[in-house]
Design a protein around this motif. Structure first.
Motif, mmCIF file in Angstrom:
data_model
loop_
_atom_site.group_PDB
_atom_site.id
_atom_site.type_symbol
_atom_site.label_atom_id
_atom_site.label_comp_id
_atom_site.label_asym_id
_atom_site.label_seq_id
_atom_site.Cartn_x
_atom_site.Cartn_y
_atom_site.Cartn_z
ATOM 1 N N UNK A 48 0.802 -1.216 0.000
ATOM 2 C CA UNK A 48 0.000 0.000 0.000
ATOM 3 C C UNK A 48 0.838 1.270 0.000
ATOM 4 N N UNK A 49 2.134 1.123 -0.275
ATOM 5 C CA UNK A 49 2.993 2.301 -0.413
ATOM 6 C C UNK A 49 3.165 3.049 0.909
ATOM 7 N N UNK A 50 2.882 2.368 2.023
ATOM 8 C CA UNK A 50 3.116 2.997 3.327
ATOM 9 C C UNK A 50 4.551 2.738 3.777
ATOM 10 N N UNK A 51 5.189 1.785 3.127
ATOM 11 C CA UNK A 51 6.607 1.507 3.345
ATOM 12 C C UNK A 51 7.240 1.324 1.964
ATOM 13 N N UNK A 52 8.541 1.563 1.879
ATOM 14 C CA UNK A 52 9.256 1.335 0.625
ATOM 15 C C UNK A 52 10.161 0.125 0.820
ATOM 16 N N UNK A 53 10.133 -0.839 -0.113
ATOM 17 C CA UNK A 53 10.967 -2.032 0.080
ATOM 18 C C UNK A 53 12.461 -1.690 0.056
ATOM 19 N N UNK A 54 13.241 -2.428 0.857
ATOM 20 C CA UNK A 54 14.688 -2.238 0.847
ATOM 21 C C UNK A 54 15.250 -2.739 -0.481
ATOM 22 N N UNK A 55 14.731 -3.891 -0.931
ATOM 23 C CA UNK A 55 15.071 -4.357 -2.277
ATOM 24 C C UNK A 55 13.924 -5.204 -2.800
ATOM 25 N N UNK A 56 13.969 -5.489 -4.101
ATOM 26 C CA UNK A 56 12.889 -6.269 -4.700
ATOM 27 C C UNK A 56 11.808 -5.374 -5.262
ATOM 28 N N UNK A 57 10.803 -6.000 -5.852
ATOM 29 C CA UNK A 57 9.777 -5.227 -6.550
ATOM 30 C C UNK A 57 8.387 -5.793 -6.290
ATOM 31 N N UNK B 147 8.918 23.935 10.097
ATOM 32 C CA UNK B 147 8.255 23.131 11.132
ATOM 33 C C UNK B 147 7.936 21.736 10.580
ATOM 34 N N UNK B 148 7.396 21.673 9.355
ATOM 35 C CA UNK B 148 7.056 20.381 8.764
ATOM 36 C C UNK B 148 8.305 19.508 8.593
ATOM 37 N N UNK B 149 9.383 20.135 8.095
ATOM 38 C CA UNK B 149 10.617 19.372 7.887
ATOM 39 C C UNK B 149 11.129 18.831 9.213
ATOM 40 N N UNK B 150 11.036 19.660 10.265
ATOM 41 C CA UNK B 150 11.506 19.226 11.586
ATOM 42 C C UNK B 150 10.678 18.039 12.090
ATOM 43 N N UNK B 151 9.348 18.112 11.895
ATOM 44 C CA UNK B 151 8.489 17.006 12.345
ATOM 45 C C UNK B 151 8.809 15.743 11.544
ATOM 46 N N UNK B 152 8.993 15.911 10.229
ATOM 47 C CA UNK B 152 9.295 14.751 9.381
ATOM 48 C C UNK B 152 10.631 14.128 9.785
ATOM 49 N N UNK B 153 11.621 14.965 10.057
ATOM 50 C CA UNK B 153 12.924 14.445 10.494
ATOM 51 C C UNK B 153 12.790 13.750 11.850
ATOM 52 N N UNK B 154 12.033 14.361 12.748
ATOM 53 C CA UNK B 154 11.830 13.764 14.075
ATOM 54 C C UNK B 154 11.152 12.412 13.985
ATOM 55 N N UNK B 155 10.328 12.260 12.948
ATOM 56 C CA UNK B 155 9.603 11.005 12.755
ATOM 57 C C UNK B 155 10.546 9.855 12.410
ATOM 58 N N UNK C 102 8.374 11.723 3.505
ATOM 59 C CA UNK C 102 7.008 11.191 3.432
ATOM 60 C C UNK C 102 6.902 10.108 2.361
ATOM 61 N N UNK C 103 7.657 10.255 1.279
ATOM 62 C CA UNK C 103 7.530 9.305 0.176
ATOM 63 C C UNK C 103 8.322 8.036 0.412
ATOM 64 N N UNK C 104 9.563 8.200 0.880
ATOM 65 C CA UNK C 104 10.469 7.051 0.936
ATOM 66 C C UNK C 104 10.666 6.487 2.339
ATOM 67 N N UNK C 105 10.536 7.339 3.336
ATOM 68 C CA UNK C 105 10.927 6.912 4.687
ATOM 69 C C UNK C 105 9.746 6.860 5.639
ATOM 70 N N UNK C 106 8.560 6.922 5.060
ATOM 71 C CA UNK C 106 7.376 6.888 5.910
ATOM 72 C C UNK C 106 7.356 5.571 6.684
ATOM 73 N N UNK C 107 7.164 5.658 7.980
ATOM 74 C CA UNK C 107 7.061 4.431 8.768
ATOM 75 C C UNK C 107 6.047 4.649 9.875
#
Lengths: 232, 263
Positions: free
Chosen positions: A51-60, B171-179, B256-261
């Motif tokens: 669901x694009x809430x995480x990005x895979x470390x590797x793979x597709x 502020x947004x960047x700081x919150x995102x980094x803190x996340x 938000x795109x790559x490191x969202x957890x």
């Protein structure tokens, strides 16, 4: 294309912890698939990756041929194990939100299910019990005419009496070309509706079979096979 | 999609701001009617009227400060809770790009910040009886146009809006980094804000040292500063601001795109 979901060697690492390792999986259209595994086996991680809430470390991961993103979000209906509803909204407001953002959302269906479950659309979500919120969330998710439903622990928080109703709701609200992936550890409750099962253990797929194959080859139910595979 | 996101963002915040603004204006009106300042001057010893006056004035000041504190708190809370809390599960599975989430939140935050200022000014205008209000305003405008020339009516709002966007994005960047931290995310966000702020100060200082010298010299040496020089100064100061703004935006969007957890 016959597979709605294709995973190639998907790995997800959090710091030093490997949550998923080398998952390769193809899920065809028109099936109800159980994603079964004990707690912390990587079920939610897998669903979040799809669901694009995480990005895979590797793979597709490919859903209908696309990597998770806007195009896949349009056709995937996701029920997280969390309550994601905005507390200040009324049920009618959140239905409006789904209608605004998802073109496959069937509003009539949602109101119909609310009526049958005795939930007043004018009620604020804040005043609702945890179980009722879960029902609202499931109604929202199942009212979409999606191609892939991903339900993460859909029956975890509701009482056994409501479970049957919810399973009926799931079964009666999807079309034959759609696929449903249900993650759970409450196997006996959902065994009867599953076509296929995927067993996942410590981030690895240990078994992928149809329920019929399991019955023919081992003579066991999914539940007892699960207990055997995951014996502590 | 951006318009729809903004619609729900406004819905989600208006229910907090509108009552606050109404309370502010109501208390300004109340203070105007009962005139507690006049009462305080008129009364010689402590009595119920004095007590009432003090309470009324205090509440008004709390409301005016509270309006700005709330504007900031809601700005932070909406980003943190709606995108990075449980509600993020819904927001990030909508068929919407992550930059649209950020832009919708910035625009709505700007709207409320500007409205908060307008409301504060309105409440002061209600409270204090200014003779010849329009005459005063006309004088204020002509003072600005004397200093900055008519271009000032473009450069000043431009710089003010740019500073506002830049402030919100920091502020947004700081919150995102803190996340990105696994524990104590809010504390980490605060720490990250301090780091970003120091970087911002350094960039501004470097900019003045490297490029500002010339324009400063001409400003200081010339007997009368021309409005053209002033406007150029404002415009050139917007360059480092834009750079920082763009970096913070890219930083926030990438996280938000790559490191969202989400938890």
């Amino acid at each position: 294309m016959s597979n709605i979901l294709e995973c190639k060697n998907v790995t997800k690492v959090f710091g030093a912890k490997v949550a998923l390792s080398g998952v390769t999986l193809n899920i065809p259209r028109g099936k109800i698939v159980g994603l079964l595994g004990p707690n912390a086996s990587g079920k939610s991680t897998f669903i979040k990756l799809c669901n694009d809430l995480l990005t895979p470390t590797s793979g597709e991961i490919l859903i209908d041929g696309n990597r998770p993103g806007i195009e896949t979000k349009k056709i995937v209906s996701y029920l997280p194990e969390r309550n994601y509803l905005n507390d200040w909204m009324k049920v009618a407001d959140i239905i409006g939100l789904f209608r605004d953002f998802y073109s496959d959302f069937n509003e009539e269906k949602a109101y119909d299910m609310l009526r049958r479950l005795d939930i007043n659309p004018k009620d604020k979500l804040k005043t609702m019990s945890k179980g009722t919120k879960e029902k609202v969330q499931l109604i929202l998710v199942m009212s979409r005419e999606a191609q892939l439903y991903m339900l993460d622990e859909p029956i975890g928080g509701v009482d056994p009496a409501a479970r049957d109703y919810i399973l009926d709701t799931i079964l009666s609200n999807y079309n034959e070309n759609a696929t449903i992936i249900i993650s759970t550890h409450l196997i006996s409750d959902i065994e009867k509706i599953l076509d296929e099962v995927v067993f996942i253990k410590e981030g690895k797929i240990v078994l992928t079979k149809t329920v019929d194959e399991i019955r023919e080859e081992t003579g066991k139910s999914v539940d007892s096979l699960f207990r055997e595979v995951f014996k502590c | 999609m951006l318009a729809k996101l903004m619609k729900y963002e406004i819905k989600g915040t208006a229910r907090l701001f509108i009552p606050l603004y109404l309370a502010l204006l109501l208390f300004a009106l109340l203070n105007r009617i009962i005139n507690p300042f006049g009462m305080l001057e008129a009364s010689e010893n402590f009595n119920l009227q004095v007590l009432f006056s003090i309470i009324s004035i205090t509440v008004y000041f709390i409301l005016i400060i509270g309006t700005f504190v709330m504007t900031l708190v809601i700005m932070i809370q909406r980003f943190y809770k709606n995108l990075l809390g449980d509600e993020g599960y819904l927001m990030f599975t909508l068929p919407v790009k992550s930059w649209q989430h950020i832009v919708s939140k910035i625009l709505v935050s700007m709207l409320w910040t500007i409205l908060s200022f307008i409301m504060a000014i309105c409440s002061i205008l209600i409270l204090v009886d200014i003779d010849n209000l329009f005459e005063e305003i006309r004088q204020f405008i002509s003072t600005i146009s004397d200093i900055f020339g008519s271009a000032g009516f473009f450069t000043l709002p431009y710089y003010a809006l740019l500073s506002l966007i830049s402030g919100i994005l920091m502020i947004y960047a700081a919150i995102a980094l803190g996340h990105l931290f696994s524990k104590h995310k809010l504390m980490a966000s605060f720490g990250m804000y301090c780091v970003l702020y120091v970087i911002y100060q350094i960039v501004m200082a470097l900019f003045i040292l490297v490029f500002g010298k010339k324009s400063f010299n001409s400003l200081i040496s010339s007997p009368s500063t021309s409005s053209l020089d002033l406007n150029n100064l404002v415009l050139s100061f917007s360059i480092p601001l834009i750079i920082i703004l763009v970096v913070n935006f890219i930083l926030t969007n990438t996280i938000l795109r790559k490191k969202l957890n989400l938890e």
